[in-house]
Design an enzyme around this catalytic site. Structure first.
Site, PDB file in Angstrom:
ATOM      1  CE  LYS A 180      17.501 -14.179  -1.421  1.00 41.08           C
ATOM      2  NZ  LYS A 180      17.489 -12.664  -1.452  1.00 41.08           N
TER       3      LYS A 180
ATOM      4  CD  GLU B  61      32.316 -13.589   4.493  1.00 42.79           C
ATOM      5  OE1 GLU B  61      32.106 -12.597   5.229  1.00 42.79           O
ATOM      6  OE2 GLU B  61      32.369 -13.529   3.263  1.00 42.79           O
TER       7      GLU B  61
ATOM      8  CD  GLU C  73      29.722  -5.477   8.658  1.00 41.95           C
ATOM      9  OE1 GLU C  73      30.600  -5.978   7.934  1.00 41.95           O
ATOM     10  OE2 GLU C  73      28.683  -6.078   9.007  1.00 41.95           O
TER      11      GLU C  73
ATOM     12  CB  CYS D  78      32.329  -8.958   5.043  1.00 38.69           C
ATOM     13  SG  CYS D  78      33.322 -10.028   3.967  1.00 38.69           S
TER      14      CYS D  78
END
Length: 493
Positions: free
Chosen positions: A186, A261, A396, A295
């Site tokens: 997906k 992750e 973040e 990331c």
């Protein structure tokens, strides 16, 4: 270099998703648009999948896992992966154009990913024939032979983000094919086109029907049903920590295996003895690469106080000199953010930095003049005067924003670097070997790079500590994530 013409016109045409070896629309008939983030233009419409589509994709994957695919020998899976790698290599320019147009990655950077992506496929091919159990000398009474078998876990649900469609797809599908699993992928609704191209190339390479399925849709309407589905044996996810937590909760129905992750707020530590000529560009691009939509972005920049001001001045000059524009231009170094929503989110952090007292030394603005007007462009940004408690130093951002923070001692910087819920990556710049070893040991991160950054190799495991997730991608550990270990005892006396 000439830009290759993609096989699918990126002109607003309709694309179908791939289930059970067939190109299909959503059961509901609904679609959504995907746009070029550099221009705002609609480049395709794709099916808006729902739970019903996930159910048929999982059924196709299960039928394939229980069918002919289960009889493929390791050398046959190896041969197939090598064929896929060769096909990817022949169509690499087309894959790059797809990534650049759909999610904004500068094409020069996309082209530069060839060794990594092709290397992953060929690494998994090599590992396909290297999977084995152990014979174990047990302590039981009698003459009993014991050994272990490594067996494919089954149907894998893979959910990937939009910031690296090619690499993320291969990182999920490659080990599944090597171990004999099947996949329902997906992709993010923000960048679904390259995964569909990958499905087409894999079918062309001879991947059996149902082994690889690609279902396009939103996280709520397609991703959540995939995570919850009791016919899925494992979920592998790359994305935000909040979504990862939701996936863990959704997995409880059948206690499926999960590897994650997740997010990061990675520290980069520049010691007083660092080679500044090397450290400045590498530290800058640890964040500015892919417009900060990475990331592992080294967005917390700790600089030894004695060189802090000089380093920040050099960093600001470097940021100001980067070429910003449509990623399809080979000269572009910084492309757009993925969407207007992400643009607004990053702008919110820029405001928060200034409001909380940080000093803006480079960038800090949306770029909306001329050819950039219709895109989602933010100038590479550097803040100084940042404290550890500011939002720009804690959260973040997923944008091209660096927070520079001075430090005085190694003990101090280790404590501050580790003072985060995340633990995905870290960087160190020093010429002293003892310092390099000490910091790489003490930093709480799944990857530590010394005098470099973004170094990822198929043979080396990658993953996070703490709320950056669990499980590993890369290395032999990656294949273990897709395998069950069975113990066997046979009495022979």
């Amino acid at each position: 270099m000439t830009i290759a013409k993609p096989r699918h016109l990126l002109d607003g045409s309709h694309r179908r998703m791939f289930i059970g070896g067939a190109w299909v629309d959503a059961a509901s008939g609904e679609t959504f648009e995907t746009r070029n983030p550099a221009t705002g233009e609609v480049i395709a419409t794709v099916p808006r999948a729902s739970k019903k589509d996930i159910e048929r994709a999982v059924a196709a994957a299960r039928n394939a896992f229980d069918g002919p695919w289960s009889r493929f020998k390791p050398h046959e899976r190896q041969k197939l992966l090598l064929k896929i790698a060769d096909l990817f290599e022949r169509h690499w320019e087309e894959i790059c154009v797809s990534d650049t147009t759909d999610m904004g990655l500068p094409i020069a950077r996309a082209r530069g990913n060839a060794n990594r992506v092709l290397g992953m496929l060929r690494y998994y091919a090599g590992m396909a024939t290297a999977l084995h159990g152990q014979t174990i000398d047990n302590s039981l009474a009698g003459d009993i032979v014991s050994y272990t078998r490594k067996e494919a876990i089954g149907v894998v649900g893979a959910i990937i983000p939009w910031n690296a469609p090619t690499a993320a797809s291969v990182w999920k599908i490659g080990p599944a094919l090597a171990t004999g699993c099947t996949v329902v992928l997906k992709p993010s609704e923000e960048a679904p086109l390259t995964p569909l191209l990958i499905a087409e190339l894999m079918a062309e390479a001879g991947v059996p029907d149902g082994v690889v399925n690609v279902v396009t849709g939103t996280g709520a309407e397609a991703g959540a049903p995939l995570a919850e589905h009791t016919g899925v044996d494992k979920i592998v996810f790359t994305g935000s920590t909040a979504t990862g937590q939701s996936i863990v909760r959704a997995s409880a129905g059948n206690l499926k295996r999960v590897s994650l992750e997740l997010g990061g707020k990675s520290p980069v530590i520049v010691c007083a003895d660092a080679d500044l000529e090397r450290a400045v560009p590498v530290a800058a691009m640890s964040v500015f690469a892919n417009s900060g939509q990475v990331c592992i972005a080294g967005s917390r920049l700790f600089v030894a106080r004695s060189i802090h001001d000089e380093f920040v001045a050099r960093l600001a000059a470097y940021a100001a000199g980067l070429r910003i524009g449509n990623g399809i231009d080979p000269e572009t170094e910084i492309g757009p953010l993925i969407s207007p929503r992400q643009l607004q989110r990053v702008e919110g952090y820029l405001r928060a930095g200034s409001e909380e007292g940080a000093r803006l030394v480079a960038g800090g603005t949306r770029l909306s003049q001329g050819a950039l007007a219709a895109g989602n462009f933010i100038a590479p940004t550097v803040f100084a005067g940042v404290s550890d408690t500011m939002r720009i130093a804690r959260e973040e951002i997923f944008g091209p924003v660096i927070s520079a923070l001075p430090f005085d001692t190694l003990d101090e910087v280790v404590r501050r670097a580790n003072d985060t819920p995340y633990g995905l990556a870290a960087g160190v710049f020093t010429r002293d070997l003892a310092t390099a070893h000490q910091l790489s040991r003490r930093l709480q991160a799944g990857s530590v790079w010394v005098n470099t950054y973004h170094a990822i190799d198929p043979a080396v495991p990658f993953g996070g500590y703490k709320m950056s997730g669990y499980g590993r991608e890369g290395g032999s550990e990656h294949l273990d994530e897709y395998l069950n270990t069975k113990g066997v005892f046979i009495r022979i006396d």
